[in-house]
Design a protein around this motif. Sequence first.
Motif, PDB file in Angstrom:
ATOM      1  N   ALA A  12       5.204  -7.048   9.215  1.00 33.38           N
ATOM      2  CA  ALA A  12       5.596  -5.904   9.159  1.00 33.38           C
ATOM      3  C   ALA A  12       6.887  -5.619   9.664  1.00 33.38           C
ATOM      4  O   ALA A  12       7.748  -4.864   8.996  1.00 33.38           O
ATOM      5  CB  ALA A  12       4.649  -4.929   9.903  1.00 33.38           C
ATOM      6  N   MET A  13       7.485  -6.335  10.509  1.00 33.29           N
ATOM      7  CA  MET A  13       8.829  -6.493  10.860  1.00 33.29           C
ATOM      8  C   MET A  13       9.644  -7.088   9.730  1.00 33.29           C
ATOM      9  O   MET A  13      10.835  -6.478   9.452  1.00 33.29           O
ATOM     10  CB  MET A  13       9.002  -7.360  12.170  1.00 33.29           C
ATOM     11  N   ARG A  14       9.102  -7.947   9.246  1.00 34.77           N
ATOM     12  CA  ARG A  14       9.741  -8.959   8.055  1.00 34.77           C
ATOM     13  C   ARG A  14      10.086  -7.781   6.906  1.00 34.77           C
ATOM     14  O   ARG A  14      11.161  -7.957   6.156  1.00 34.77           O
ATOM     15  CB  ARG A  14       9.219 -10.178   7.751  1.00 34.77           C
ATOM     16  N   TYR A  15       9.048  -7.213   6.555  1.00 31.21           N
ATOM     17  CA  TYR A  15       9.131  -6.491   5.291  1.00 31.21           C
ATOM     18  C   TYR A  15       9.239  -5.035   5.356  1.00 31.21           C
ATOM     19  O   TYR A  15       9.230  -4.109   4.634  1.00 31.21           O
ATOM     20  CB  TYR A  15       7.690  -6.685   4.627  1.00 31.21           C
ATOM     21  N   GLY A  16       9.320  -4.672   6.668  1.00 29.40           N
ATOM     22  CA  GLY A  16       9.719  -2.993   6.798  1.00 29.40           C
ATOM     23  C   GLY A  16       8.775  -2.236   6.750  1.00 29.40           C
ATOM     24  O   GLY A  16       8.735  -0.948   6.196  1.00 29.40           O
ATOM     25  N   TYR A  17       7.581  -2.694   7.230  1.00 30.38           N
ATOM     26  CA  TYR A  17       6.357  -1.676   7.221  1.00 30.38           C
ATOM     27  C   TYR A  17       5.859  -1.144   8.803  1.00 30.38           C
ATOM     28  O   TYR A  17       6.686  -1.840   9.857  1.00 30.38           O
ATOM     29  CB  TYR A  17       5.157  -2.622   6.898  1.00 30.38           C
ATOM     30  N   ASP A  18       5.181  -0.146   8.801  1.00 25.58           N
ATOM     31  CA  ASP A  18       5.019   0.567   9.952  1.00 25.58           C
ATOM     32  C   ASP A  18       4.424  -0.455  10.969  1.00 25.58           C
ATOM     33  O   ASP A  18       3.307  -0.958  10.647  1.00 25.58           O
ATOM     34  CB  ASP A  18       4.135   1.659   9.754  1.00 25.58           C
ATOM     35  N   LEU A  19       4.859  -0.619  12.343  1.00 22.38           N
ATOM     36  CA  LEU A  19       4.220  -1.929  13.226  1.00 22.38           C
ATOM     37  C   LEU A  19       3.097  -1.388  13.732  1.00 22.38           C
ATOM     38  O   LEU A  19       1.908  -1.982  13.829  1.00 22.38           O
ATOM     39  CB  LEU A  19       5.222  -2.017  14.273  1.00 22.38           C
ATOM     40  N   ASP A  20       2.809   0.068  14.123  1.00 24.96           N
ATOM     41  CA  ASP A  20       1.638   0.420  14.410  1.00 24.96           C
ATOM     42  C   ASP A  20       0.434   0.154  13.699  1.00 24.96           C
ATOM     43  O   ASP A  20      -0.658  -0.118  14.258  1.00 24.96           O
ATOM     44  CB  ASP A  20       1.747   1.827  15.037  1.00 24.96           C
ATOM     45  N   LYS A  21       0.697   0.588  12.523  1.00 28.43           N
ATOM     46  CA  LYS A  21      -0.427   0.686  11.490  1.00 28.43           C
ATOM     47  C   LYS A  21      -0.784  -0.754  11.126  1.00 28.43           C
ATOM     48  O   LYS A  21      -1.965  -1.182  10.975  1.00 28.43           O
ATOM     49  CB  LYS A  21       0.034   1.385  10.084  1.00 28.43           C
ATOM     50  N   ALA A  22       0.312  -1.714  11.124  1.00 31.61           N
ATOM     51  CA  ALA A  22      -0.070  -3.037  10.795  1.00 31.61           C
ATOM     52  C   ALA A  22      -1.032  -3.665  12.116  1.00 31.61           C
ATOM     53  O   ALA A  22      -1.936  -4.457  11.815  1.00 31.61           O
ATOM     54  CB  ALA A  22       1.145  -3.877  10.598  1.00 31.61           C
ATOM     55  N   GLU A  23      -0.642  -3.268  13.189  1.00 34.13           N
ATOM     56  CA  GLU A  23      -1.319  -3.674  14.657  1.00 34.13           C
ATOM     57  C   GLU A  23      -2.872  -3.167  14.518  1.00 34.13           C
ATOM     58  O   GLU A  23      -3.814  -4.050  14.641  1.00 34.13           O
ATOM     59  CB  GLU A  23      -0.698  -3.268  15.733  1.00 34.13           C
ATOM     60  N   LEU A  24      -2.966  -2.057  14.111  1.00 31.10           N
ATOM     61  CA  LEU A  24      -4.365  -1.410  14.147  1.00 31.10           C
ATOM     62  C   LEU A  24      -5.317  -2.241  13.185  1.00 31.10           C
ATOM     63  O   LEU A  24      -6.510  -2.595  13.261  1.00 31.10           O
ATOM     64  CB  LEU A  24      -4.204   0.111  13.824  1.00 31.10           C
ATOM     65  N   ALA A  25      -4.763  -2.300  11.941  1.00 31.62           N
ATOM     66  CA  ALA A  25      -5.391  -2.894  10.822  1.00 31.62           C
ATOM     67  C   ALA A  25      -5.955  -4.175  11.308  1.00 31.62           C
ATOM     68  O   ALA A  25      -6.942  -4.600  10.859  1.00 31.62           O
ATOM     69  CB  ALA A  25      -4.528  -3.037   9.450  1.00 31.62           C
ATOM     70  N   GLY A  26      -5.009  -5.235  11.849  1.00 31.54           N
ATOM     71  CA  GLY A  26      -5.049  -6.568  12.529  1.00 31.54           C
ATOM     72  C   GLY A  26      -6.335  -6.300  13.500  1.00 31.54           C
ATOM     73  O   GLY A  26      -7.273  -7.251  13.257  1.00 31.54           O
ATOM     74  N   LEU A  27      -6.151  -5.620  14.158  1.00 30.17           N
ATOM     75  CA  LEU A  27      -7.118  -5.424  15.288  1.00 30.17           C
ATOM     76  C   LEU A  27      -8.676  -5.236  15.005  1.00 30.17           C
ATOM     77  O   LEU A  27      -9.636  -5.603  15.438  1.00 30.17           O
ATOM     78  CB  LEU A  27      -6.844  -4.354  16.507  1.00 30.17           C
ATOM     79  N   LEU A  28      -8.606  -4.326  13.803  1.00 32.00           N
ATOM     80  CA  LEU A  28     -10.066  -3.678  13.458  1.00 32.00           C
ATOM     81  C   LEU A  28     -10.502  -4.573  12.189  1.00 32.00           C
ATOM     82  O   LEU A  28     -11.684  -4.392  11.828  1.00 32.00           O
ATOM     83  CB  LEU A  28      -9.915  -2.320  13.249  1.00 32.00           C
ATOM     84  N   HIS A  29      -9.825  -5.500  11.590  1.00 35.75           N
ATOM     85  CA  HIS A  29     -10.285  -5.972  10.459  1.00 35.75           C
ATOM     86  C   HIS A  29     -11.694  -6.759  10.326  1.00 35.75           C
ATOM     87  O   HIS A  29     -12.281  -6.814   9.494  1.00 35.75           O
ATOM     88  CB  HIS A  29      -9.191  -7.020   9.752  1.00 35.75           C
ATOM     89  N   ASP A  30     -11.803  -7.325  11.558  1.00 39.54           N
ATOM     90  CA  ASP A  30     -13.238  -8.139  11.635  1.00 39.54           C
ATOM     91  C   ASP A  30     -14.255  -7.349  12.629  1.00 39.54           C
ATOM     92  O   ASP A  30     -14.966  -7.899  13.382  1.00 39.54           O
ATOM     93  CB  ASP A  30     -13.069  -9.624  11.909  1.00 39.54           C
ATOM     94  N   CYS A  31     -13.780  -6.143  12.981  1.00 38.85           N
ATOM     95  CA  CYS A  31     -14.841  -5.437  13.893  1.00 38.85           C
ATOM     96  C   CYS A  31     -16.280  -5.433  13.857  1.00 38.85           C
ATOM     97  O   CYS A  31     -17.180  -5.217  14.606  1.00 38.85           O
ATOM     98  CB  CYS A  31     -14.170  -3.967  14.385  1.00 38.85           C
ATOM     99  N   ALA A  32     -16.630  -5.413  12.276  1.00 42.61           N
ATOM    100  CA  ALA A  32     -17.932  -5.616  11.958  1.00 42.61           C
ATOM    101  C   ALA A  32     -18.510  -6.963  12.060  1.00 42.61           C
ATOM    102  O   ALA A  32     -20.033  -7.110  12.023  1.00 42.61           O
ATOM    103  CB  ALA A  32     -18.253  -5.124  10.692  1.00 42.61           C
ATOM    104  N   LYS A  33     -17.750  -7.888  12.431  1.00 45.14           N
ATOM    105  CA  LYS A  33     -18.362  -9.132  12.570  1.00 45.14           C
ATOM    106  C   LYS A  33     -19.272  -9.430  13.986  1.00 45.14           C
ATOM    107  O   LYS A  33     -19.791 -10.530  14.308  1.00 45.14           O
ATOM    108  CB  LYS A  33     -17.250 -10.300  12.716  1.00 45.14           C
TER     109      LYS A  33
END
Length: 240
Positions: free
Chosen positions: A35-56
């Motif tokens: 997100a830093m590299r491509y200018g995306y929202d850091l908080d949203k990127a962090e949340l997406a990563g945190l929750l991506h495997d929550c159903a595992k």
Amino acid sequence: MDSRVIEIRKHLKKKLDPMRFEHTLGVSYTCQALAMRYGYDLDKAELAGLLHDCAKRYDRPTMLEKCISRGIPVSESEERDPSLLHAKLGAWMAREKYGVDDEEILSAIACHTTGKTDMGMLDKILYVADYIEPRRYKAADLPRMRKLAFEDLDRACLAIMESILRYLGTLDCPIDPLTIAACNHMRAVAARSQEQAAAGNGEIGPEKIKEENTVESVKRNGKTRSRSAGREKGRRYKNY
Ligand SMILES: [Fe+2]
Ligand SMILES: [Fe+2]
């Protein structure tokens, strides 16, 4: 920082097995780096990563049962291998259990196994981060994929998709149409970006793209590789 992050992290630490939790943190940090590299929202990127495997946290029969009881559509291939449902179920849990209502985050979680046509920035960031996160060490061609991820996100996505399709092509199993459609779409996107780059400064030429498209890697982790070939043959997507 999103105020929910600390609590979600604590909760996931209790619910996920230790290796899955480490992977989750690795994906989350990598999402932020991209997100830093491509200018995306850091908080949203962090949340997406945190929750991506929550159903595992659930086993396969439970995933299937939960999807059916919540009205989440289940395809034939997902019914055959319900672990694939963790992406869809994870997006549902992100909304209903963790209170995430951002559609870009939910989309990224829902498509992180197959990709999809017309992927947005966060879809691509999560898809790539899931592959290159620092704890992953057995996927083929990781150093080059990691470098490419910070050079050109579209080409990194394409390289990962191509390698998955090549791998699936070696197995005696049908390939899900979503995976093929996502890859075809990304080919067109990467070709356009190549033309623009070539017109602009000539740094990226056709031979370089061709080279990226011949990656022989397969997107899977050490745990998957060490399990039986039979289980591997059942896989139609990347599944982590
Ligand atoms: Fe996953
Ligand atoms: Fe993952």
